[in-house]
Design a protein around this motif. Structure first.
Motif, PDB file in Angstrom:
ATOM      1  N   VAL A 116      33.716  42.317  29.986  1.00 44.23           N
ATOM      2  CA  VAL A 116      34.320  43.563  30.468  1.00 44.23           C
ATOM      3  C   VAL A 116      34.215  44.627  29.381  1.00 44.23           C
ATOM      4  O   VAL A 116      34.711  44.439  28.263  1.00 44.23           O
ATOM      5  CB  VAL A 116      35.798  43.345  30.864  1.00 44.23           C
ATOM      6  CG1 VAL A 116      36.384  44.636  31.445  1.00 44.23           C
ATOM      7  CG2 VAL A 116      35.916  42.203  31.882  1.00 44.23           C
ATOM      8  N   TYR A 117      33.578  45.765  29.764  1.00 45.86           N
ATOM      9  CA  TYR A 117      33.382  46.857  28.799  1.00 45.86           C
ATOM     10  C   TYR A 117      33.931  48.168  29.378  1.00 45.86           C
ATOM     11  O   TYR A 117      33.762  48.461  30.571  1.00 45.86           O
ATOM     12  CB  TYR A 117      31.892  47.030  28.471  1.00 45.86           C
ATOM     13  CG  TYR A 117      31.258  45.800  27.861  1.00 45.86           C
ATOM     14  CD1 TYR A 117      31.637  45.351  26.596  1.00 45.86           C
ATOM     15  CD2 TYR A 117      30.280  45.082  28.545  1.00 45.86           C
ATOM     16  CE1 TYR A 117      31.054  44.225  26.033  1.00 45.86           C
ATOM     17  CE2 TYR A 117      29.691  43.959  27.986  1.00 45.86           C
ATOM     18  CZ  TYR A 117      30.093  43.533  26.732  1.00 45.86           C
ATOM     19  OH  TYR A 117      29.511  42.401  26.176  1.00 45.86           O
ATOM     20  N   ASN A 118      34.557  48.941  28.511  1.00 50.67           N
ATOM     21  CA  ASN A 118      35.140  50.219  28.901  1.00 50.67           C
ATOM     22  C   ASN A 118      34.219  51.364  28.486  1.00 50.67           C
ATOM     23  O   ASN A 118      33.976  51.578  27.302  1.00 50.67           O
ATOM     24  CB  ASN A 118      36.511  50.379  28.238  1.00 50.67           C
ATOM     25  CG  ASN A 118      37.222  51.644  28.669  1.00 50.67           C
ATOM     26  OD1 ASN A 118      36.768  52.353  29.551  1.00 50.67           O
ATOM     27  ND2 ASN A 118      38.346  51.939  28.020  1.00 50.67           N
ATOM     28  N   LEU A 138      41.190  39.793  36.032  1.00 45.34           N
ATOM     29  CA  LEU A 138      40.091  38.946  36.513  1.00 45.34           C
ATOM     30  C   LEU A 138      40.328  37.475  36.150  1.00 45.34           C
ATOM     31  O   LEU A 138      40.010  36.568  36.923  1.00 45.34           O
ATOM     32  CB  LEU A 138      38.757  39.421  35.921  1.00 45.34           C
ATOM     33  CG  LEU A 138      38.189  40.725  36.501  1.00 45.34           C
ATOM     34  CD1 LEU A 138      36.933  41.134  35.727  1.00 45.34           C
ATOM     35  CD2 LEU A 138      37.853  40.553  37.982  1.00 45.34           C
ATOM     36  N   LYS A 139      40.882  37.264  34.995  1.00 46.49           N
ATOM     37  CA  LYS A 139      41.185  35.898  34.571  1.00 46.49           C
ATOM     38  C   LYS A 139      42.217  35.263  35.501  1.00 46.49           C
ATOM     39  O   LYS A 139      42.124  34.077  35.851  1.00 46.49           O
ATOM     40  CB  LYS A 139      41.680  35.897  33.129  1.00 46.49           C
ATOM     41  CG  LYS A 139      41.892  34.499  32.547  1.00 46.49           C
ATOM     42  CD  LYS A 139      42.276  34.579  31.076  1.00 46.49           C
ATOM     43  CE  LYS A 139      42.452  33.169  30.492  1.00 46.49           C
ATOM     44  NZ  LYS A 139      42.822  33.224  29.033  1.00 46.49           N
ATOM     45  N   LYS A 140      43.218  36.044  35.921  1.00 44.56           N
ATOM     46  CA  LYS A 140      44.221  35.526  36.857  1.00 44.56           C
ATOM     47  C   LYS A 140      43.597  35.168  38.204  1.00 44.56           C
ATOM     48  O   LYS A 140      44.114  34.312  38.930  1.00 44.56           O
ATOM     49  CB  LYS A 140      45.317  36.573  37.064  1.00 44.56           C
ATOM     50  CG  LYS A 140      46.171  36.818  35.838  1.00 44.56           C
ATOM     51  CD  LYS A 140      47.187  37.927  36.113  1.00 44.56           C
ATOM     52  CE  LYS A 140      48.025  38.242  34.878  1.00 44.56           C
ATOM     53  NZ  LYS A 140      48.991  39.344  35.118  1.00 44.56           N
ATOM     54  N   ARG A 141      42.510  35.799  38.523  1.00 44.54           N
ATOM     55  CA  ARG A 141      41.850  35.548  39.815  1.00 44.54           C
ATOM     56  C   ARG A 141      40.812  34.438  39.722  1.00 44.54           C
ATOM     57  O   ARG A 141      40.079  34.196  40.687  1.00 44.54           O
ATOM     58  CB  ARG A 141      41.210  36.840  40.331  1.00 44.54           C
ATOM     59  CG  ARG A 141      42.223  37.951  40.551  1.00 44.54           C
ATOM     60  CD  ARG A 141      41.588  39.179  41.156  1.00 44.54           C
ATOM     61  NE  ARG A 141      42.563  40.269  41.282  1.00 44.54           N
ATOM     62  CZ  ARG A 141      42.357  41.405  41.951  1.00 44.54           C
ATOM     63  NH1 ARG A 141      41.196  41.611  42.552  1.00 44.54           N
ATOM     64  NH2 ARG A 141      43.294  42.335  41.993  1.00 44.54           N
ATOM     65  N   LYS A 152      36.001  33.476  34.555  1.00 44.53           N
ATOM     66  CA  LYS A 152      35.955  33.226  33.120  1.00 44.53           C
ATOM     67  C   LYS A 152      35.668  34.537  32.409  1.00 44.53           C
ATOM     68  O   LYS A 152      34.874  35.351  32.889  1.00 44.53           O
ATOM     69  CB  LYS A 152      34.861  32.208  32.788  1.00 44.53           C
ATOM     70  CG  LYS A 152      35.123  30.805  33.340  1.00 44.53           C
ATOM     71  CD  LYS A 152      33.982  29.870  32.965  1.00 44.53           C
ATOM     72  CE  LYS A 152      34.211  28.464  33.499  1.00 44.53           C
ATOM     73  NZ  LYS A 152      33.088  27.553  33.144  1.00 44.53           N
ATOM     74  N   ILE A 153      36.290  34.762  31.296  1.00 45.16           N
ATOM     75  CA  ILE A 153      36.131  36.026  30.579  1.00 45.16           C
ATOM     76  C   ILE A 153      35.365  35.786  29.277  1.00 45.16           C
ATOM     77  O   ILE A 153      35.657  34.854  28.513  1.00 45.16           O
ATOM     78  CB  ILE A 153      37.497  36.657  30.266  1.00 45.16           C
ATOM     79  CG1 ILE A 153      38.271  36.874  31.573  1.00 45.16           C
ATOM     80  CG2 ILE A 153      37.323  37.985  29.531  1.00 45.16           C
ATOM     81  CD1 ILE A 153      37.585  37.761  32.585  1.00 45.16           C
TER      82      ILE A 153
END
Length: 211
Positions: free
Chosen positions: A96-98, A113-116, A119-120
């Protein structure tokens, strides 16, 4: 000719009593049969004409046509595409990049996303190729092999995100690059619904009725 023979009888009859034979011609059967046939035909024509008038005033012809049309209509069915086999969120690693000027978006998005179930991988600011250059919701970037597999799965979490593949990219990780138009990830119910529709079997063409 005898006095007892009436004139004009040609001697065929002889009067032996006090009564004369009746002079009635024989009935003609041909005329009688023709009259019967003509009467039956006339009655038939009258009945047929009556039915035609009833159809005209009651719309019977239209009803018959409508019934025939409904009977002739057929539903065309088409083959169904089997359910797609796609990787689940637990099989997909997302970086994930901002790319915006707002701070903290990469971390909060990665946590969600991790809660869903995803993998991060890496979390941080976007590189110079994308920093402050993404005007939309975001970009989903991955290898060519991810175009019809993991990219559509990740896309269910972010509506309107652009999907791209990178030639020569190694590995299976995906990048989620957050753009200026980003507000939130799709709600969990909407994301789940989209993911279910993505993997459900569907007809190759819409069902049609032919009449």
């Amino acid at each position: 000719m005898s006095m007892l023979t009436p004139p004009g009888m040609g001697g065929q009859y002889r009067i032996t009593g006090d009564k004369y034979p009746r002079m009635r011609p024989r009935p003609r059967r041909g005329r009688l049969a023709f009259a019967v046939v003509a009467s039956v035909a006339a009655l038939g024509l009258i009945g047929w004409g009556t039915l035609q008038l009833i159809d005209v005033f009651t719309g019977g012809t239209k009803k018959s046509s409508a019934v025939a049309t409904k009977t002739d209509c057929r539903t065309e069915t088409h083959p169904v595409t089997p359910a797609r086999t796609l990787p689940g969120p637990g099989d997909i690693t997302v970086n994930v990049y901002n790319a915006t000027t707002r701070t903290g978006l990469a971390k909060t998005t990665a946590d969600e996303l991790k809660k869903r179930g995803f993998k991060i991988g890496d979390v941080g600011n976007a590189g110079k190729d994308f920093d402050k250059k993404v005007k939309g919701t975001g970009i989903l970037l991955g290898p060519a092999s991810a175009l019809d597999t993991s990219l559509p799965v990740l896309a269910t979490q972010l509506s309107g995100a652009e999907r791209r593949t990178e030639a020569g990219r190694k590995g299976t990780d995906l990048d989620l690059i957050i753009g200026d138009g980003f507000k939130n990830l799709a709600s969990r119910p909407d994301a789940t619904k989209a993911l279910t529709a993505l993997t459900a079997p569907r007809p190759t063409a819409p069902t049609k009725k032919s009449c």
